[in-house]
Design an enzyme around this catalytic site. Sequence first.
Site, short mmCIF file in Angstrom:
data_model
loop_
_atom_site.label_atom_id
_atom_site.label_comp_id
_atom_site.label_asym_id
_atom_site.label_seq_id
_atom_site.Cartn_x
_atom_site.Cartn_y
_atom_site.Cartn_z
N GLU A 40 1.00 -1.42 0.20
CA GLU A 40 0.09 0.02 -0.11
C GLU A 40 0.78 1.26 0.10
O GLU A 40 2.19 1.24 0.64
CB GLU A 40 -0.94 0.01 1.08
N LYS A 106 -9.78 0.45 -1.57
CA LYS A 106 -9.72 -0.21 -0.39
C LYS A 106 -11.28 0.22 0.30
O LYS A 106 -11.82 1.30 0.28
CB LYS A 106 -8.80 0.56 0.40
N CYS A 142 -4.61 -3.45 3.64
CA CYS A 142 -4.18 -2.96 4.83
C CYS A 142 -5.46 -3.20 5.92
O CYS A 142 -5.73 -4.48 6.31
CB CYS A 142 -3.93 -1.42 5.08
#
Length: 264
Positions: A40, A106, A142
């Site tokens: 990321e 995301k 994440c």
Amino acid sequence: MRLAVAQIITGADLAANLELIREYAMRAKAAGAELVVFPEAAMRAFGNSLADIAEPLDGPWATAVRSIARELDITIVAGMFTPGDGGRVRNTLLVTGPGIETSYDKIHLFDAFGFAESDSVDAGRSPVTFNLNGTVIGLATCYDVRFPALFTANARAGAQVNIVCASWGAGEGKAEQWDLLVRARAVDSTTFVVACGQGDPASIGLPSAGAAPTGIGHSAVVSPLGSPLVVLGAEPELAVVDIDPAVITDVRGKLPVLANARTF
């Protein structure tokens, strides 16, 4: 499948970060990998402004990554930032390679541990998988790793591998949580999990970026039964790993959690 995990440490300079991608992709290709996964925020590290560098998927930075993938004949997954709504950005994974072009925004934003990602980031809405030479691969970023449903949704869409790219925040117990979560998501979804995080800036003498989650390292590749196949430390490193997606059928025969699951 031979894949590479590129645990790099990015900074504010987009061109320098792009050179890191080129360097590690070249090393991955030389080692025989067909896929190289970057973390990321590979485009620009957290702790720096994002809105001023966000660009569409056909913009110059993404186009340069695409050119590297084409030149090396390798598939690249790398975190970047694309324009979102309301002046925010989207935290995007670019996937590009021979016959492959997709992206994932995301879904779960990191509004936790005193950090509010939603202040500057616009959430994605849909899971994404892609096919690499017959292997279906799901994507996550994440904080997504704390939400099993995304990983099982990818598995139900055919994923044998789940990639999670991260810039994991430091703090008490956070490394242990990262290890626990990536292994749990492998078992939840009976997929290989390829977890690529930013390395720890302190490991190469860089100063802290305050509350920004700039990475702790500890990238890993985990089997569908939760066994670590490789685990990295804090420093920048390239790991090359062979996995066999064909074992997924056998694993799901022995541990049919996807088939046995009930909806409440």
